[in-house]
Scaffold this motif. Structure first.
Motif, PDB file in Angstrom:
ATOM      1  N   GLY A 278      42.326  55.711  57.901  1.00 36.67           N
ATOM      2  CA  GLY A 278      42.117  55.764  56.538  1.00 36.67           C
ATOM      3  C   GLY A 278      41.305  54.921  55.860  1.00 36.67           C
ATOM      4  N   ALA A 279      41.363  54.771  54.445  1.00 38.66           N
ATOM      5  CA  ALA A 279      40.444  53.822  53.955  1.00 38.66           C
ATOM      6  C   ALA A 279      41.167  53.142  52.556  1.00 38.66           C
ATOM      7  N   LEU A 280      40.735  52.065  52.408  1.00 35.03           N
ATOM      8  CA  LEU A 280      41.234  51.408  51.040  1.00 35.03           C
ATOM      9  C   LEU A 280      40.086  51.494  50.021  1.00 35.03           C
ATOM     10  N   CYS A 281      40.397  52.620  49.376  1.00 41.08           N
ATOM     11  CA  CYS A 281      39.203  52.750  48.286  1.00 41.08           C
ATOM     12  C   CYS A 281      39.384  51.838  47.244  1.00 41.08           C
ATOM     13  N   TRP A 282      38.194  51.160  46.686  1.00 43.16           N
ATOM     14  CA  TRP A 282      37.991  50.181  45.652  1.00 43.16           C
ATOM     15  C   TRP A 282      37.075  50.532  44.953  1.00 43.16           C
ATOM     16  N   ARG A 283      37.269  49.833  43.460  1.00 46.94           N
ATOM     17  CA  ARG A 283      36.268  49.743  42.660  1.00 46.94           C
ATOM     18  C   ARG A 283      36.306  48.529  41.578  1.00 46.94           C
ATOM     19  N   VAL A 284      35.365  48.243  40.948  1.00 47.21           N
ATOM     20  CA  VAL A 284      35.375  47.024  39.965  1.00 47.21           C
ATOM     21  C   VAL A 284      35.474  47.508  38.686  1.00 47.21           C
ATOM     22  N   LYS A 285      36.540  47.252  37.886  1.00 47.86           N
ATOM     23  CA  LYS A 285      36.492  47.779  36.331  1.00 47.86           C
ATOM     24  C   LYS A 285      36.725  46.462  35.621  1.00 47.86           C
ATOM     25  N   LYS A 286      35.804  46.520  34.706  1.00 52.59           N
ATOM     26  CA  LYS A 286      35.961  45.478  33.676  1.00 52.59           C
ATOM     27  C   LYS A 286      35.981  44.193  34.296  1.00 52.59           C
ATOM     28  N   LYS A 287      35.072  43.797  35.594  1.00 52.02           N
ATOM     29  CA  LYS A 287      34.767  42.879  36.214  1.00 52.02           C
ATOM     30  C   LYS A 287      35.950  42.580  37.137  1.00 52.02           C
ATOM     31  N   LYS A 288      36.890  43.503  37.185  1.00 49.00           N
ATOM     32  CA  LYS A 288      38.073  43.091  38.037  1.00 49.00           C
ATOM     33  C   LYS A 288      38.161  43.955  39.355  1.00 49.00           C
ATOM     34  N   LEU A 289      38.734  43.701  40.268  1.00 47.00           N
ATOM     35  CA  LEU A 289      38.862  44.371  41.552  1.00 47.00           C
ATOM     36  C   LEU A 289      40.068  45.372  41.523  1.00 47.00           C
ATOM     37  N   GLU A 290      39.996  46.561  41.689  1.00 50.92           N
ATOM     38  CA  GLU A 290      40.873  47.461  41.816  1.00 50.92           C
ATOM     39  C   GLU A 290      41.273  48.167  43.059  1.00 50.92           C
TER      40      GLU A 290
END
Length: 321
Positions: A23-35
């Motif tokens: 599987g995968a840990l999907c990630w993004r950076v929103k408003k300079k914060k990791l999610e």
């Protein structure tokens, strides 16, 4: 460095885990914060990462990409490998392999079958929600990579051509020696494996066995193929420094790229890569002859934040009859 193999034989022999998944840990950076993206499975009433069992004949990277798409509708490309986890299940021991995957602002949606809810949240909130304590380990690795500036990457994929007909059985020009039957099957296996990283360009030796190795992938994806004479055995023997120059240039591309070459060329390739990684990582490179088996892949994760810096390695074994 992560090494994966064609796992069906291992499962049958019981030499490793009884069940393999990915599987995968999907990630993004929103408003300079990791999610990160969590899923909720109604059957188990738990919070976890998108993942699923390996299908027969499937590679682990293929499985990770497929499962994320099936469960949350995200067409991902794999990033750096994360720690795999093991835990007990009814058949015995389950081993789950994870990768990081940047998805920016692509919308995720529960499939309504296995998954009834998805949640973007901070790593701290994810730690509190994850139902399986072992799922925290890949999360910690992802957070550490983010803090070190090594989470955003692009892949440089080194391929040793698939198994060719023996030199002793070939009387024509060496550059025309074709793939053996096993090599042709390895090329098809490689086509599926490469889909997990989607290299848009392939640089290859012009000799037949290299061209035939990458042809199934190139034809399936319309990837741009460039023949580089310095990647042949003969031209490399005359001027190995030219291969180093090719690799150095490719490491500045900042987009997924594959390179297909021959066993005698690999020491120069590995020496060049070693200059761009920490010493402890360089020691894990496959320096012992034959370096890579026919059809095997060395995947190098290049930092997007620090050009020319290698932050992770993977090695993927070839298909074997």
């Amino acid at each position: 460095m992560r090494t994966t193999e064609h796992l069906e034989e291992n499962v049958a022999e019981g030499s490793y885990a009884s069940v393999y998944a990915a599987g995968a840990l999907c990630w993004r950076v929103k408003k300079k914060k990791l999610e990160v993206l969590l899923i909720h499975r109604q059957r188990y009433d738990d919070w976890s990462w998108p993942k699923g069992k390996l299908d027969k004949g499937e590679t682990l990277p293929e499985c990770a990409v497929r499962e994320v798409y099936e469960e949350v509708g995200l067409p991902i490309t794999l990033g750096i490998p994360l720690p795999s986890i093991r835990y007990a299940v009814k058949p015995g021991l389950k081993e789950v392999h994870y990768w990081a995957s940047s998805v920016d602002d692509m919308p995720a949606m529960a499939d309504g079958k296995e998954v009834d809810a998805v949640l973007w949240c901070s790593p701290n909130k994810a730690r509190g929600l994850l139902s399986n304590p072992s799922d925290v380990e890949p999360l910690e690795a992802l957070v550490a990579a983010h803090e070190a500036g090594s989470l955003s990457t692009w892949p440089l994929i080194i391929i040793r051509h698939a198994k060719a007909k023996p030199r002793s059985a070939w009387t024509r020009a060496e550059g025309e020696r074709p793939l053996a039957a096993t090599g042709k099957r390895q090329a098809l296996y490689l086509q599926r494996l490469l889909m997990s990283w989607h290299p848009g360009r392939v640089y290859t030796s012009g000799w037949m066995r290299c061209i035939s190795t990458i042809s199934p992938y190139a034809q399936a994806t319309k990837a741009k193929v460039k023949v580089v004479s310095w990647l042949t055995e003969a031209d490399h023997k005359r001027q190995p420094a030219k291969v180093e120059a090719v690799l150095e240039k490719l490491m500045t591309r900042n987009s997924a790229t594959a390179v297909c070459t021959h066993r005698p060329v690999l020491p120069t390739v590995l020496d060049t890569l070693a200059k761009h990684m920490p010493d402890d990582m360089a020691h894990s490179l496959p320096y012992l002859d034959p370096h890579l088996s026919p059809g095997e892949v060395l995947l190098v994760h290049m930092s997007q934040e620090i050009p020319g810096r290698i932050v992770a390695l993977e090695q993927h074994k070839p298909f074997e009859d």
